[in-house]
Design a protein around this motif. Sequence first.
Motif, PDB file in Angstrom:
ATOM      1  N   TRP A   1       0.562   9.642  -1.822  1.00 45.59           N
ATOM      2  CA  TRP A   1       1.048   9.968  -0.477  1.00 45.59           C
ATOM      3  C   TRP A   1      -0.003   9.589   0.581  1.00 45.59           C
ATOM      4  O   TRP A   1       0.330   9.019   1.622  1.00 45.59           O
ATOM      5  CB  TRP A   1       1.398  11.447  -0.407  1.00 45.59           C
ATOM      6  CG  TRP A   1       2.060  11.848   0.887  1.00 45.59           C
ATOM      7  CD1 TRP A   1       1.463  12.349   2.001  1.00 45.59           C
ATOM      8  CD2 TRP A   1       3.453  11.760   1.183  1.00 45.59           C
ATOM      9  NE1 TRP A   1       2.395  12.584   2.975  1.00 45.59           N
ATOM     10  CE2 TRP A   1       3.620  12.230   2.505  1.00 45.59           C
ATOM     11  CE3 TRP A   1       4.566  11.325   0.469  1.00 45.59           C
ATOM     12  CZ2 TRP A   1       4.872  12.295   3.122  1.00 45.59           C
ATOM     13  CZ3 TRP A   1       5.813  11.378   1.092  1.00 45.59           C
ATOM     14  CH2 TRP A   1       5.961  11.853   2.389  1.00 45.59           C
ATOM     15  N   GLU A   2      -1.252   9.914   0.310  1.00 44.19           N
ATOM     16  CA  GLU A   2      -2.311   9.602   1.277  1.00 44.19           C
ATOM     17  C   GLU A   2      -2.484   8.097   1.428  1.00 44.19           C
ATOM     18  O   GLU A   2      -2.715   7.595   2.543  1.00 44.19           O
ATOM     19  CB  GLU A   2      -3.616  10.262   0.824  1.00 44.19           C
ATOM     20  CG  GLU A   2      -3.588  11.777   0.939  1.00 44.19           C
ATOM     21  CD  GLU A   2      -4.744  12.444   0.219  1.00 44.19           C
ATOM     22  OE1 GLU A   2      -5.572  11.710  -0.374  1.00 44.19           O
ATOM     23  OE2 GLU A   2      -4.829  13.683   0.240  1.00 44.19           O
ATOM     24  N   ARG A   3      -2.361   7.368   0.336  1.00 43.59           N
ATOM     25  CA  ARG A   3      -2.505   5.914   0.412  1.00 43.59           C
ATOM     26  C   ARG A   3      -1.368   5.301   1.237  1.00 43.59           C
ATOM     27  O   ARG A   3      -1.611   4.422   2.087  1.00 43.59           O
ATOM     28  CB  ARG A   3      -2.511   5.319  -0.992  1.00 43.59           C
ATOM     29  CG  ARG A   3      -2.769   3.812  -1.009  1.00 43.59           C
ATOM     30  CD  ARG A   3      -2.950   3.272  -2.408  1.00 43.59           C
ATOM     31  NE  ARG A   3      -1.730   3.316  -3.205  1.00 43.59           N
ATOM     32  CZ  ARG A   3      -1.520   4.154  -4.215  1.00 43.59           C
ATOM     33  NH1 ARG A   3      -2.451   5.028  -4.571  1.00 43.59           N
ATOM     34  NH2 ARG A   3      -0.379   4.135  -4.892  1.00 43.59           N
TER      35      ARG A   3
ATOM     36  N   GLN B   1       8.608   9.766   8.484  1.00 41.43           N
ATOM     37  CA  GLN B   1       9.833   9.173   7.928  1.00 41.43           C
ATOM     38  C   GLN B   1       9.521   7.847   7.239  1.00 41.43           C
ATOM     39  O   GLN B   1      10.060   7.554   6.162  1.00 41.43           O
ATOM     40  CB  GLN B   1      10.861   8.946   9.034  1.00 41.43           C
ATOM     41  CG  GLN B   1      11.448  10.201   9.651  1.00 41.43           C
ATOM     42  CD  GLN B   1      12.590   9.863  10.590  1.00 41.43           C
ATOM     43  OE1 GLN B   1      13.673   9.486  10.158  1.00 41.43           O
ATOM     44  NE2 GLN B   1      12.341   9.970  11.894  1.00 41.43           N
ATOM     45  N   ALA B   2       8.664   7.056   7.869  1.00 42.62           N
ATOM     46  CA  ALA B   2       8.320   5.757   7.289  1.00 42.62           C
ATOM     47  C   ALA B   2       7.566   5.925   5.971  1.00 42.62           C
ATOM     48  O   ALA B   2       7.805   5.189   4.996  1.00 42.62           O
ATOM     49  CB  ALA B   2       7.485   4.947   8.284  1.00 42.62           C
ATOM     50  N   VAL B   3       6.653   6.894   5.912  1.00 42.53           N
ATOM     51  CA  VAL B   3       5.910   7.148   4.676  1.00 42.53           C
ATOM     52  C   VAL B   3       6.863   7.577   3.570  1.00 42.53           C
ATOM     53  O   VAL B   3       6.762   7.121   2.421  1.00 42.53           O
ATOM     54  CB  VAL B   3       4.818   8.205   4.912  1.00 42.53           C
ATOM     55  CG1 VAL B   3       4.151   8.587   3.582  1.00 42.53           C
ATOM     56  CG2 VAL B   3       3.770   7.689   5.885  1.00 42.53           C
ATOM     57  N   LEU B   4       7.809   8.465   3.900  1.00 47.41           N
ATOM     58  CA  LEU B   4       8.765   8.928   2.888  1.00 47.41           C
ATOM     59  C   LEU B   4       9.634   7.768   2.406  1.00 47.41           C
ATOM     60  O   LEU B   4       9.939   7.664   1.203  1.00 47.41           O
ATOM     61  CB  LEU B   4       9.620  10.053   3.453  1.00 47.41           C
ATOM     62  CG  LEU B   4      10.683  10.637   2.516  1.00 47.41           C
ATOM     63  CD1 LEU B   4      10.052  11.132   1.214  1.00 47.41           C
ATOM     64  CD2 LEU B   4      11.435  11.779   3.203  1.00 47.41           C
ATOM     65  N   ALA B   5      10.046   6.901   3.313  1.00 42.90           N
ATOM     66  CA  ALA B   5      10.825   5.724   2.901  1.00 42.90           C
ATOM     67  C   ALA B   5      10.036   4.876   1.914  1.00 42.90           C
ATOM     68  O   ALA B   5      10.576   4.420   0.893  1.00 42.90           O
ATOM     69  CB  ALA B   5      11.228   4.909   4.126  1.00 42.90           C
ATOM     70  N   ASP B   6       8.746   4.666   2.194  1.00 46.94           N
ATOM     71  CA  ASP B   6       7.894   3.905   1.265  1.00 46.94           C
ATOM     72  C   ASP B   6       7.757   4.626  -0.072  1.00 46.94           C
ATOM     73  O   ASP B   6       7.723   3.990  -1.136  1.00 46.94           O
ATOM     74  CB  ASP B   6       6.509   3.695   1.882  1.00 46.94           C
ATOM     75  CG  ASP B   6       6.535   2.793   3.106  1.00 46.94           C
ATOM     76  OD1 ASP B   6       7.537   2.074   3.286  1.00 46.94           O
ATOM     77  OD2 ASP B   6       5.562   2.826   3.883  1.00 46.94           O
ATOM     78  N   PHE B   7       7.665   5.947  -0.033  1.00 43.26           N
ATOM     79  CA  PHE B   7       7.522   6.754  -1.248  1.00 43.26           C
ATOM     80  C   PHE B   7       8.749   6.599  -2.141  1.00 43.26           C
ATOM     81  O   PHE B   7       8.631   6.479  -3.372  1.00 43.26           O
ATOM     82  CB  PHE B   7       7.322   8.216  -0.846  1.00 43.26           C
ATOM     83  CG  PHE B   7       6.905   9.128  -1.963  1.00 43.26           C
ATOM     84  CD1 PHE B   7       5.603   9.143  -2.434  1.00 43.26           C
ATOM     85  CD2 PHE B   7       7.822   9.991  -2.545  1.00 43.26           C
ATOM     86  CE1 PHE B   7       5.213   9.993  -3.461  1.00 43.26           C
ATOM     87  CE2 PHE B   7       7.447  10.854  -3.567  1.00 43.26           C
ATOM     88  CZ  PHE B   7       6.139  10.846  -4.026  1.00 43.26           C
ATOM     89  N   ILE B   8       9.925   6.570  -1.516  1.00 43.96           N
ATOM     90  CA  ILE B   8      11.165   6.412  -2.292  1.00 43.96           C
ATOM     91  C   ILE B   8      11.305   4.974  -2.774  1.00 43.96           C
ATOM     92  O   ILE B   8      11.571   4.719  -3.963  1.00 43.96           O
ATOM     93  CB  ILE B   8      12.383   6.821  -1.439  1.00 43.96           C
ATOM     94  CG1 ILE B   8      12.309   8.303  -1.070  1.00 43.96           C
ATOM     95  CG2 ILE B   8      13.681   6.547  -2.205  1.00 43.96           C
ATOM     96  CD1 ILE B   8      13.389   8.751  -0.092  1.00 43.96           C
TER      97      ILE B   8
END
Length: 499
Positions: free
Chosen positions: A156-158, A380-387
């Motif tokens: 997540w931090e990355r 939101q953008a981080v979560l999109a990348d996570f998914i």
Amino acid sequence: MATPSRALRFDLDTLVLDPDTATPIYRQLQDQLRRAILDGLLRPGERVPSTRRLAGTLGIGRITVAAAYEQLAAEGYLAAAVGSGTRVSQILPERLLNAPRPRPAAVPVADRRSGLSARGKTIATYARWPNLDGGRPPRPFRPHLPALDAFPRDVWERLTTRRQRRLPRDLMHRDDPLGYRPLREAIAGYLGASRGVRCTPDEVVVTAGAQQGIDLIARLLLDPGDAVWLEEPGYLPAKPVFEMAGVEVVPVPVDADGLDVAAGQRLRPKARLAYVTPSCQWPLGVTMTLSRRLELLAWADRVGGWVLEDDYAGEFRYAGRPLPALQGLDRNGRVVYMGTFSKVLFPALRLGYLVVPADLTPAFLAARWLTDRHSPPLIQAVLADFIDGGHFSRHLRRMRTLYAERQAVVVAAAKAELAGAIDLSPADVGMHLVARLVDSAEESVMDAAVAAGIESHALSGYKATPGPDSRRILGYAAYPPKAARQAMKAWGRALQEGQ
């Protein structure tokens, strides 16, 4: 005729409990005890009455007194020790003791409160709900919490660092009120593949968690005077949201098959909306059967009503694959599907989503823009990348295995330490268990829980209609095996020493 208030004269103060107000008795009790402590009427180290004595004097249930003591202990006002009873903490919450004393108000407090609107007064009655606790650290076995110790923080931090370096310029000054488009695409893809939800990205509305989703539904789909079916017991924080919209909340019983649709039709056959948790009913943990799902959809079609499907913990099924969502069975656009990432990732994320029929999205877009514009674009953008990076799916697979193991630890520890006092059986789905306290041991078990510092939620606290219920909700997902075993052992030891 109104039921008379109950009063008890202590050497220190008078407790007055009014059963005719909207504030639950346990909350009235804890508020008055807290005030007495802060005013110096109950001094540090001073012993408070036992739960048995206070309950008997006030004429209320012992579990009610124990719930008030448990909350005050969690806030740092009371400390329980085996053999010496419950006492006022020697060191009280510093931020309250050091706060400057307010000057006497020129206008009485009661008069100032009268300046609130009728809706404001209703909201104010919920200011002391247990969940409004300032983020105090959890203790076993508080429910609702995921395994924060197993969250992939490094990933997540990355992703967050990378996104901060290349956040598109247009997201720095505005965002779509429906949500960041790539996130809505990722959510639609995940729901279609894993939950059987039929939707496009244009039907996904990103929200600030499930509670905002409920508020949007109440604003856009309900009128004052409409009726809403709410599971009994069920997710009670939804009740005031509907009531503030002028809606009648109708508690509908839940049995082993889920919401009793026939009972709902007897109570309010033309209700405007049914709020259900079919995948993992909160708090009983049952799964709505296929026949009940079809019956509920048939009712909604017949009366032109809506079904709000809260997919609470539906991802965490330990026997077979997660069941498809109710929304996937809907052929007439009567179901609004709701989910949240707070339970599967971490609570502070405060991101959830609705799946609404396409013709309603303009209204939801306008409502979101008028209330708070949009959720923060970066997160939101981080979560999109996570998914999109596959991290979300991997995390869910790991958590299913981890939660099954943690549930087994809690069940085994309860059997070893509290045999004969509570009945705790494993569940096929969810993040919590429902414990039934054996009638003969109910009072001593709750006293022992307070003494051992055990947190749990009373199942009766999730009922819209009052009534005795000795069952307790124990969360297990957030607690590593060692912490769970130690907590259960402390509970069992306090029970033995208190007998």
